[in-house]
Scaffold this motif. Sequence first.
Motif, mmCIF file in Angstrom:
data_model
loop_
_atom_site.group_PDB
_atom_site.id
_atom_site.type_symbol
_atom_site.label_atom_id
_atom_site.label_comp_id
_atom_site.label_asym_id
_atom_site.label_seq_id
_atom_site.Cartn_x
_atom_site.Cartn_y
_atom_site.Cartn_z
ATOM 1 N N ALA A 204 9.386 0.976 23.555
ATOM 2 C CA ALA A 204 8.343 2.010 23.551
ATOM 3 C C ALA A 204 7.459 1.883 22.322
ATOM 4 N N THR A 205 8.063 1.587 21.183
ATOM 5 C CA THR A 205 7.298 1.443 19.945
ATOM 6 C C THR A 205 6.366 0.235 20.003
ATOM 7 N N LYS A 206 6.869 -0.877 20.552
ATOM 8 C CA LYS A 206 6.036 -2.085 20.660
ATOM 9 C C LYS A 206 4.850 -1.857 21.592
ATOM 10 N N LEU A 207 5.082 -1.178 22.719
ATOM 11 C CA LEU A 207 3.990 -0.891 23.647
ATOM 12 C C LEU A 207 2.931 -0.012 22.998
ATOM 13 N N ALA A 208 3.384 0.988 22.255
ATOM 14 C CA ALA A 208 2.434 1.868 21.566
ATOM 15 C C ALA A 208 1.657 1.100 20.502
ATOM 16 N N GLN A 209 2.340 0.192 19.809
ATOM 17 C CA GLN A 209 1.677 -0.575 18.752
ATOM 18 C C GLN A 209 0.619 -1.508 19.343
ATOM 19 N N GLU A 210 0.868 -2.039 20.564
ATOM 20 C CA GLU A 210 -0.124 -2.902 21.219
ATOM 21 C C GLU A 210 -1.424 -2.155 21.467
ATOM 22 N N ILE A 211 -1.306 -0.856 21.745
ATOM 23 C CA ILE A 211 -2.487 -0.044 22.035
ATOM 24 C C ILE A 211 -3.117 0.487 20.752
ATOM 25 N N ARG A 212 -2.287 0.933 19.830
ATOM 26 C CA ARG A 212 -2.795 1.526 18.585
ATOM 27 C C ARG A 212 -3.324 0.470 17.612
ATOM 28 N N LYS A 213 -2.800 -0.743 17.704
ATOM 29 C CA LYS A 213 -3.208 -1.865 16.833
ATOM 30 C C LYS A 213 -2.719 -1.703 15.392
ATOM 31 N N THR A 214 -1.943 -0.674 15.143
ATOM 32 C CA THR A 214 -1.374 -0.481 13.801
ATOM 33 C C THR A 214 0.097 -0.112 13.946
ATOM 34 N N PRO A 215 0.958 -0.658 13.086
ATOM 35 C CA PRO A 215 2.379 -0.325 13.156
ATOM 36 C C PRO A 215 2.626 1.098 12.689
ATOM 37 N N PRO A 216 3.735 1.695 13.101
ATOM 38 C CA PRO A 216 4.025 3.076 12.680
ATOM 39 C C PRO A 216 4.368 3.151 11.200
ATOM 40 N N GLU A 217 3.979 4.243 10.577
ATOM 41 C CA GLU A 217 4.358 4.519 9.197
ATOM 42 C C GLU A 217 5.642 5.348 9.180
ATOM 43 N N LYS A 218 6.276 5.408 8.020
ATOM 44 C CA LYS A 218 7.528 6.148 7.888
ATOM 45 C C LYS A 218 7.370 7.624 8.263
ATOM 46 N N ASP A 219 6.197 8.190 7.975
ATOM 47 C CA ASP A 219 5.969 9.612 8.229
ATOM 48 C C ASP A 219 5.479 9.905 9.653
ATOM 49 N N ASP A 220 5.240 8.859 10.454
ATOM 50 C CA ASP A 220 4.818 9.074 11.839
ATOM 51 C C ASP A 220 5.996 9.570 12.675
ATOM 52 N N LYS A 221 5.728 10.568 13.500
ATOM 53 C CA LYS A 221 6.766 11.088 14.385
ATOM 54 C C LYS A 221 6.920 10.143 15.584
ATOM 55 N N LEU A 222 8.162 9.790 15.898
ATOM 56 C CA LEU A 222 8.448 8.807 16.938
ATOM 57 C C LEU A 222 7.797 9.170 18.269
ATOM 58 N N LEU A 223 8.058 10.368 18.788
ATOM 59 C CA LEU A 223 7.580 10.719 20.121
ATOM 60 C C LEU A 223 6.068 10.839 20.170
ATOM 61 N N HIS A 224 5.459 11.318 19.113
ATOM 62 C CA HIS A 224 4.003 11.433 19.052
ATOM 63 C C HIS A 224 3.359 10.042 19.023
ATOM 64 N N TYR A 225 3.977 9.122 18.301
ATOM 65 C CA TYR A 225 3.449 7.763 18.205
ATOM 66 C C TYR A 225 3.541 7.067 19.566
ATOM 67 N N VAL A 226 4.667 7.222 20.232
ATOM 68 C CA VAL A 226 4.873 6.572 21.524
ATOM 69 C C VAL A 226 3.903 7.104 22.571
#
Length: 327
Positions: A204-226
Amino acid sequence: MEQHRDDYYGSFGTTYSNHVNKFIEYLRRIDKIDTPTKISLSDVKNCIQYYSEIGKINYRASMESHLESLKSFYDYLSKEGKASDIFTQIDYEDYKNDIFESCNLEEGSEREIFSMDTIKEILINLDSDLGKRPENLIKKRDTGRFYQRQVLRLFIKLTLIAPAKKSTICNLKFGDFDDDFRSFAINRTSIRIPNSLRNNIITATKLAQEIRKTPPEKDDKLLHYVFKGNFTNMSLNQWFCTFLKEYSILDIDDTKYSYELEPLMKSAIKFMVDRMFNPAAISKISGIKIATLESTYYSNAADFTQYINIDDTINWEIAKSDYYNYI
């Protein structure tokens, strides 16, 4: 009757498909699927009795939805000359009351605790539903649903291995997880993550990163990022209700569009309590006061001061749940 049903959907849409499909499946079960003129009001009543016994029709509202769906279906069959309208033969209100009483249905309320079988059914259908990547989905609406179901699956699985409040699960940040998603911290407790759920999170994180073009930060909420944006607790309730209806997992009235997720947490806690798990450890992971746990789940107070390593105890007890290998 299957062909008649499909013709009915073709003419009037699938508004009543949930209950009409239930009836068709029951007719197949009793070997009347190919005898439209031999189907009686007793078969309708027995159909409701059958689905009541397996937990698919439990409340008056669901029974009435079932009957209204079949009334519409039979109105179509009568007008098309495919079968007589069996519902014109009765006093409809008396018929409903008779079914309500004989099937021991309830007036209606939302479930507080799910059975183990229900939880397994939820998990199996979520995993099956998410078998396709979004780019393979044809309709834009289906793509949106894919991301909703991803969030829903992660929320449900995280809640089942760490039965904490909804807000606590929704606020989990990437910084709460270790670098390879093998464990996470919640309410000052370290919880190990089953490998299948770990793969769900990574995918789920990889799919979201493909769309967002930026990796998640430590303070990013998992479900919101996905999910690619913000969502509310009410959104989760709506997605959960839609999912439960789609797979006919619970008896939910057709007019209901939201279903609370709290029973998942309560169910996980109840399974731990049934195994005489220590309330101090449950309190630590759930954030619920011990006094509240004891008054809600325990009939007898226990000496819960003897546990030394509560984190290990929590993980061991959670792993004993029958649904664990589905996560």
